[in-house]
Design a protein around this motif. Structure first.
Motif, mmCIF file in Angstrom:
data_model
loop_
_atom_site.group_PDB
_atom_site.id
_atom_site.type_symbol
_atom_site.label_atom_id
_atom_site.label_comp_id
_atom_site.label_asym_id
_atom_site.label_seq_id
_atom_site.Cartn_x
_atom_site.Cartn_y
_atom_site.Cartn_z
ATOM 1 N N GLY A 14 32.330 23.860 12.488
ATOM 2 C CA GLY A 14 31.362 24.601 11.680
ATOM 3 C C GLY A 14 31.973 25.123 10.390
ATOM 4 N N LEU A 35 25.823 26.954 14.472
ATOM 5 C CA LEU A 35 25.490 25.598 14.034
ATOM 6 C C LEU A 35 26.662 24.647 14.262
ATOM 7 N N SER A 38 26.743 23.902 18.067
ATOM 8 C CA SER A 38 25.616 23.017 18.378
ATOM 9 C C SER A 38 25.839 21.626 17.800
ATOM 10 N N GLY A 39 26.365 21.571 16.585
ATOM 11 C CA GLY A 39 26.640 20.274 15.950
ATOM 12 C C GLY A 39 27.733 19.501 16.663
ATOM 13 N N LEU A 42 26.087 18.172 19.743
ATOM 14 C CA LEU A 42 25.188 17.092 19.358
ATOM 15 C C LEU A 42 25.968 15.841 18.952
ATOM 16 N N GLY A 71 28.365 16.099 13.188
ATOM 17 C CA GLY A 71 27.232 16.761 13.827
ATOM 18 C C GLY A 71 26.979 18.136 13.249
ATOM 19 N N ALA A 72 28.061 18.892 13.005
ATOM 20 C CA ALA A 72 27.919 20.227 12.421
ATOM 21 C C ALA A 72 27.386 20.146 10.994
ATOM 22 N N ALA A 74 25.506 17.775 9.771
ATOM 23 C CA ALA A 74 24.096 17.355 9.837
ATOM 24 C C ALA A 74 23.191 18.541 10.169
ATOM 25 N N LEU A 75 23.601 19.360 11.137
ATOM 26 C CA LEU A 75 22.799 20.540 11.470
ATOM 27 C C LEU A 75 22.797 21.552 10.333
ATOM 28 N N LEU A 76 23.920 21.689 9.649
ATOM 29 C CA LEU A 76 23.992 22.618 8.515
ATOM 30 C C LEU A 76 23.094 22.157 7.374
ATOM 31 N N GLY A 78 20.402 20.307 7.740
ATOM 32 C CA GLY A 78 19.050 20.559 8.230
ATOM 33 C C GLY A 78 18.666 22.021 8.120
ATOM 34 N N TYR A 79 19.596 22.901 8.408
ATOM 35 C CA TYR A 79 19.349 24.337 8.280
ATOM 36 C C TYR A 79 19.067 24.716 6.826
#
Length: 98
Positions: A14, A35, A38-39, A42, A71-72, A74-76, A78-79
């Protein structure tokens, strides 16, 4: 690799993803770490289950770190997309026009 290792990996992923993703960072460290964790989970899931990468087994394996950071990130991203549109700020080409 156990869940505790993915959590530790996610904390670091992260932080690295936050440095790699361009733009302002409106969130704090706690959201970044959530995130990141979670990333990492994921990224590990996608790599092992969807892409069938068998190298996601060791904590010090490069592919493990790359999957977690991807993954982190990508989620960041998206956030940033979700919170950027939901806030009342207008940025970009049409910011000054109504």
């Amino acid at each position: 690799m156990g869940i505790i290792a993915w959590i530790i990996l996610g904390l670091v992923a992260g932080a690295v993803a936050r440095m790699l993703v361009p733009g302002k960072d409106p969130q704090g460290l706690i959201i970044t770490f959530v995130l990141g964790i979670s990333g990492a989970l994921l990224g590990g899931f996608v790599a092992t289950e969807v892409l069938h990468v068998s190298g996601i087994q060791g904590f010090f394996n490069l592919s493990t770190w790359l999957c977690a950071i991807a993954g982190a990130a990508a989620l960041l991203l998206g956030y940033h997309l979700i919170t950027g549109r939901r806030s009342g700020r207008r940025t970009g080409r049409w910011a000054g026009r109504r």
